[in-house]
Every structure is written in C-alpha cells, then in structure tokens.
Motif scaffolding. Structure first.
Motif, PDB file in Angstrom:
ATOM      1  N   PRO A   1       4.809  -2.203  -7.927  1.00 24.59           N
ATOM      2  CA  PRO A   1       5.585  -1.003  -7.655  1.00 24.59           C
ATOM      3  C   PRO A   1       6.014  -0.980  -6.197  1.00 24.59           C
ATOM      4  CG  PRO A   1       3.567  -0.472  -8.835  1.00 24.59           C
ATOM      5  CD  PRO A   1       3.471  -1.913  -8.426  1.00 24.59           C
ATOM      6  N   GLU A   2       6.998  -0.179  -5.891  1.00 26.81           N
ATOM      7  CA  GLU A   2       7.538  -0.150  -4.537  1.00 26.81           C
ATOM      8  C   GLU A   2       6.504   0.318  -3.528  1.00 26.81           C
ATOM      9  OE1 GLU A   2      11.310   1.908  -2.299  1.00 26.81           O
ATOM     10  OE2 GLU A   2      11.502   1.306  -4.385  1.00 26.81           O
ATOM     11  N   ASN A   3       5.614   1.227  -3.931  1.00 25.70           N
ATOM     12  CA  ASN A   3       4.566   1.726  -3.032  1.00 25.70           C
ATOM     13  C   ASN A   3       3.185   1.369  -3.573  1.00 25.70           C
ATOM     14  OD1 ASN A   3       6.180   2.875  -1.114  1.00 25.70           O
ATOM     15  ND2 ASN A   3       6.224   4.873  -2.086  1.00 25.70           N
ATOM     16  N   PRO A   4       2.741   0.120  -3.490  1.00 28.43           N
ATOM     17  CA  PRO A   4       1.439  -0.204  -4.051  1.00 28.43           C
ATOM     18  C   PRO A   4       0.255   0.420  -3.339  1.00 28.43           C
ATOM     19  CG  PRO A   4       2.418  -2.137  -3.022  1.00 28.43           C
ATOM     20  CD  PRO A   4       3.403  -1.020  -2.918  1.00 28.43           C
ATOM     21  N   LEU A   5       0.291   0.562  -1.988  1.00 29.86           N
ATOM     22  CA  LEU A   5      -0.842   1.223  -1.272  1.00 29.86           C
ATOM     23  C   LEU A   5      -0.282   1.830   0.036  1.00 29.86           C
ATOM     24  CD1 LEU A   5      -3.489  -1.269  -2.418  1.00 29.86           C
ATOM     25  CD2 LEU A   5      -3.854   1.122  -2.423  1.00 29.86           C
ATOM     26  N   THR A   6      -0.782   1.955   1.295  1.00 28.52           N
ATOM     27  CA  THR A   6       0.040   2.436   2.442  1.00 28.52           C
ATOM     28  C   THR A   6       0.128   1.506   3.624  1.00 28.52           C
ATOM     29  OG1 THR A   6      -1.677   4.039   2.791  1.00 28.52           O
ATOM     30  CG2 THR A   6       0.558   4.837   2.738  1.00 28.52           C
ATOM     31  N   LEU A   7      -0.779   1.570   4.502  1.00 32.33           N
ATOM     32  CA  LEU A   7      -0.924   0.677   5.638  1.00 32.33           C
ATOM     33  C   LEU A   7       0.327   0.464   6.473  1.00 32.33           C
ATOM     34  CD1 LEU A   7      -3.274  -2.025   4.214  1.00 32.33           C
ATOM     35  CD2 LEU A   7      -3.817   0.023   5.418  1.00 32.33           C
ATOM     36  N   GLY A   8       1.069   1.487   6.761  1.00 31.09           N
ATOM     37  CA  GLY A   8       2.147   1.354   7.720  1.00 31.09           C
ATOM     38  C   GLY A   8       3.537   1.530   7.154  1.00 31.09           C
ATOM     39  N   ARG A   9       4.498   1.484   8.021  1.00 35.83           N
ATOM     40  CA  ARG A   9       5.886   1.645   7.639  1.00 35.83           C
ATOM     41  C   ARG A   9       6.674   0.420   8.055  1.00 35.83           C
ATOM     42  NH1 ARG A   9       6.811   7.954   9.479  1.00 35.83           N
ATOM     43  NH2 ARG A   9       5.223   8.825   8.121  1.00 35.83           N
ATOM     44  N   PRO A  10       7.785   0.109   7.336  1.00 38.38           N
ATOM     45  CA  PRO A  10       8.360   0.818   6.213  1.00 38.38           C
ATOM     46  C   PRO A  10       7.650   0.575   4.889  1.00 38.38           C
ATOM     47  CG  PRO A  10       9.664  -1.103   6.688  1.00 38.38           C
ATOM     48  CD  PRO A  10       8.618  -1.010   7.776  1.00 38.38           C
ATOM     49  N   LEU A  11       6.969  -0.574   4.733  1.00 32.20           N
ATOM     50  CA  LEU A  11       6.256  -0.807   3.484  1.00 32.20           C
ATOM     51  C   LEU A  11       4.940  -0.053   3.494  1.00 32.20           C
ATOM     52  CD1 LEU A  11       6.037  -2.302   0.796  1.00 32.20           C
ATOM     53  CD2 LEU A  11       4.970  -4.193   2.021  1.00 32.20           C
ATOM     54  N   LYS A  12       4.667   0.682   2.427  1.00 26.32           N
ATOM     55  CA  LYS A  12       3.427   1.453   2.351  1.00 26.32           C
ATOM     56  C   LYS A  12       2.575   0.929   1.210  1.00 26.32           C
ATOM     57  CE  LYS A  12       5.246   5.648   4.394  1.00 26.32           C
ATOM     58  NZ  LYS A  12       5.340   7.116   4.280  1.00 26.32           N
ATOM     59  N   LEU A  13       1.261   1.109   1.371  1.00 23.73           N
ATOM     60  CA  LEU A  13       0.343   0.581   0.379  1.00 23.73           C
ATOM     61  C   LEU A  13      -0.260   1.620  -0.540  1.00 23.73           C
ATOM     62  CD1 LEU A  13      -1.602  -2.102   2.382  1.00 23.73           C
ATOM     63  CD2 LEU A  13       0.427  -2.323   0.992  1.00 23.73           C
TER      64      LEU A  13
ATOM     65  N   LEU B   1       2.271   3.016  14.905  1.00 22.53           N
ATOM     66  CA  LEU B   1       1.504   1.772  14.994  1.00 22.53           C
ATOM     67  C   LEU B   1       1.318   1.151  13.608  1.00 22.53           C
ATOM     68  CD1 LEU B   1      -1.305   2.752  17.543  1.00 22.53           C
ATOM     69  CD2 LEU B   1       0.742   1.377  17.979  1.00 22.53           C
ATOM     70  N   PRO B   2       2.404   0.808  12.944  1.00 23.20           N
ATOM     71  CA  PRO B   2       2.272   0.178  11.631  1.00 23.20           C
ATOM     72  C   PRO B   2       1.672  -1.216  11.741  1.00 23.20           C
ATOM     73  CG  PRO B   2       4.534   0.038  12.357  1.00 23.20           C
ATOM     74  CD  PRO B   2       3.816   0.894  13.370  1.00 23.20           C
ATOM     75  N   ILE B   3       1.058  -1.664  10.692  1.00 26.86           N
ATOM     76  CA  ILE B   3       0.478  -3.006  10.676  1.00 26.86           C
ATOM     77  C   ILE B   3       1.588  -4.045  10.676  1.00 26.86           C
ATOM     78  CG2 ILE B   3      -0.811  -4.650   9.257  1.00 26.86           C
ATOM     79  CD1 ILE B   3      -2.547  -2.341   8.330  1.00 26.86           C
ATOM     80  N   ASN B   4       1.498  -4.998  11.602  1.00 25.26           N
ATOM     81  CA  ASN B   4       2.451  -6.111  11.637  1.00 25.26           C
ATOM     82  C   ASN B   4       1.697  -7.383  12.022  1.00 25.26           C
ATOM     83  OD1 ASN B   4       2.263  -6.185  14.535  1.00 25.26           O
ATOM     84  ND2 ASN B   4       3.702  -4.471  14.615  1.00 25.26           N
ATOM     85  N   SER B   5       2.433  -8.463  12.160  1.00 31.51           N
ATOM     86  CA  SER B   5       1.785  -9.759  12.416  1.00 31.51           C
ATOM     87  C   SER B   5       1.136  -9.859  13.783  1.00 31.51           C
ATOM     88  CB  SER B   5       2.823 -10.886  12.264  1.00 31.51           C
ATOM     89  OG  SER B   5       3.286 -10.958  10.929  1.00 31.51           O
ATOM     90  N   PHE B   6       1.494  -8.954  14.689  1.00 30.83           N
ATOM     91  CA  PHE B   6       0.927  -8.981  16.032  1.00 30.83           C
ATOM     92  C   PHE B   6      -0.398  -8.211  16.140  1.00 30.83           C
ATOM     93  CE2 PHE B   6       5.340 -10.018  16.727  1.00 30.83           C
ATOM     94  CZ  PHE B   6       5.304 -10.957  17.733  1.00 30.83           C
ATOM     95  N   ASN B   7      -0.663  -7.314  15.183  1.00 27.69           N
ATOM     96  CA  ASN B   7      -1.874  -6.497  15.294  1.00 27.69           C
ATOM     97  C   ASN B   7      -2.801  -6.563  14.089  1.00 27.69           C
ATOM     98  OD1 ASN B   7      -0.760  -4.803  13.306  1.00 27.69           O
ATOM     99  ND2 ASN B   7      -0.022  -3.305  14.782  1.00 27.69           N
ATOM    100  N   VAL B   8      -2.371  -7.178  12.992  1.00 29.40           N
ATOM    101  CA  VAL B   8      -3.150  -7.127  11.758  1.00 29.40           C
ATOM    102  C   VAL B   8      -4.536  -7.755  11.912  1.00 29.40           C
ATOM    103  CG1 VAL B   8      -2.071  -9.251  10.867  1.00 29.40           C
ATOM    104  CG2 VAL B   8      -3.118  -7.595   9.281  1.00 29.40           C
ATOM    105  N   HIS B   9      -4.645  -8.841  12.669  1.00 27.47           N
ATOM    106  CA  HIS B   9      -5.944  -9.505  12.805  1.00 27.47           C
ATOM    107  C   HIS B   9      -6.944  -8.632  13.574  1.00 27.47           C
ATOM    108  CE1 HIS B   9      -3.171 -12.780  11.881  1.00 27.47           C
ATOM    109  NE2 HIS B   9      -4.207 -13.501  11.493  1.00 27.47           N
TER     110      HIS B   9
END
Length: 201
Positions: A172-184, A87-95
C-alpha cells in the motif's frame, strides 16, 4: 507475538525492518532536494558504505538484545519522525538513528544490556557521539518510551505483512511512517485504550 520471539523468525524481522527503512531512506533522499530539512547530529557527512540490512544484522549479531527490542526500536523511529517532521529518515541519518533507537529500546526493555561504549563499537562511532545521539534521540521522542501492548501488536502486524509482501509495487502507499514524503504507518493515540482512532492503511 510468540513467532517474533523465536530465533528462526528473528532474521526475517531484521530483513523486513531493514527493507522498510531502506525504502523510506531512498524515497526521502529524493524528497530532501524538494523540501526543507534540518541537519542534525544524526546526519553523516556522507552515506555509509554498509547497507541498512548489513548494519541491522550487525546490531542483531552483537547487541544480544531481545527480539522485542527491534519492534520497540521501530516504534521509537516512527515516533521520532512524527515529532520531528523536518528530520525524515534518509541515507545520511538512517544508520545513526537505527543504532540509537536499538540502544534506547534495549535499555528500556531488557534487564541486562551493553553500555554505550559497546554500542558505539558495534555502530562504528565514538562513545562521545553515541552519548550525544542518545540524548538527542530521547529529547526528540519527548521521552515517550512506553509502548502499550496494542501498539506493539500493531507494529508487529505491519512487519509481518512486510515479511509476506516484500515488493514495493505490491505494498500500500502508506505501509508504516518513518518520515516524509514516504510514510510507514499512520500513528494512532496509544493512550486511547478503546482504539477509536484506527490506523489508516
């Protein structure tokens, strides 16, 4: 952390957090076409017309919760996506994830807070949906709501860096996490008081 508590800096925190979430959501929108993901109660049928920043600014304006709540909400979002990799954060669930994380954070952090019906109006959803989202979010977190001072400071540091470096190219490539593939942010063991396991940056 005093600077994060001041009214003058708080809008910058809101802007930094919304920028971070927007980047993650957009990246994961692409990834969702390549990876298997679950559809949850947080998913809308379509992407909201209001931007993440405007939505977060609306929450900030009407929720009247302490500035620390937004940092803790950020911690909760990170924990949620770590525990729910499908359940990564995307435009359909972020709000919906955002309004729910702030609601849970305010209840945990503040002595006084608005009820679910009020947050539902702020978030543009029904009270019944707000109640459902809260329960689902808590179970998704495993009810791990405590945030140590060290963890709070770590997340503050990342947001402060986001304030200074807003360009996605410069980050940086991994600034924080909050989901995949991009992590924060690479989570560390918050129960380890010695902090032997350091953050990967």
């Amino acid at each position: 952390m005093a600077e994060l508590e001041s009214p003058e800096v708080m809008p910058k925190v809101i802007s930094s957090l919304s920028s971070l979430l927007q980047r993650v959501a957009e990246s994961n929108d692409v990834g969702c076409r390549l990876e298997s993901q679950k559809i949850s109660v947080f998913h809308g049928l379509s992407t909201p017309t209001i931007s993440v920043q405007c939505y977060l600014e609306r929450i900030f304006k009407y929720a009247n919760c302490s500035p620390s709540c937004f940092i803790v909400a950020y911690v909760y979002l990170d924990r949620f996506t770590q525990r729910q990799p499908l359940l990564p954060i995307n435009s359909f669930n972020v709000h919906r994830l955002l309004i729910t994380s702030v609601l849970v954070s305010a209840k945990f952090m503040d002595d006084m807070y608005y009820n679910n019906a009020y947050y539902a109006k702020v978030g543009g959803i029904s009270t019944a949906e707000m109640n459902l989202l809260e329960v689902d979010f808590l179970f998704g977190l495993g009810f791990q709501l405590n945030v140590t001072p060290a963890a709070f400071y770590t997340y503050c540091s990342y947001l402060q860096r986001e304030m200074l470096i807003r360009s996605p190219v410069s980050l940086p490539e991994n600034p924080l996490t909050l989901g995949r593939p991009l992590k924060l942010h690479c989570c560390f063991s918050e129960d380890d008081s010695t902090h032997k396991k350091q953050l990967a940056v």
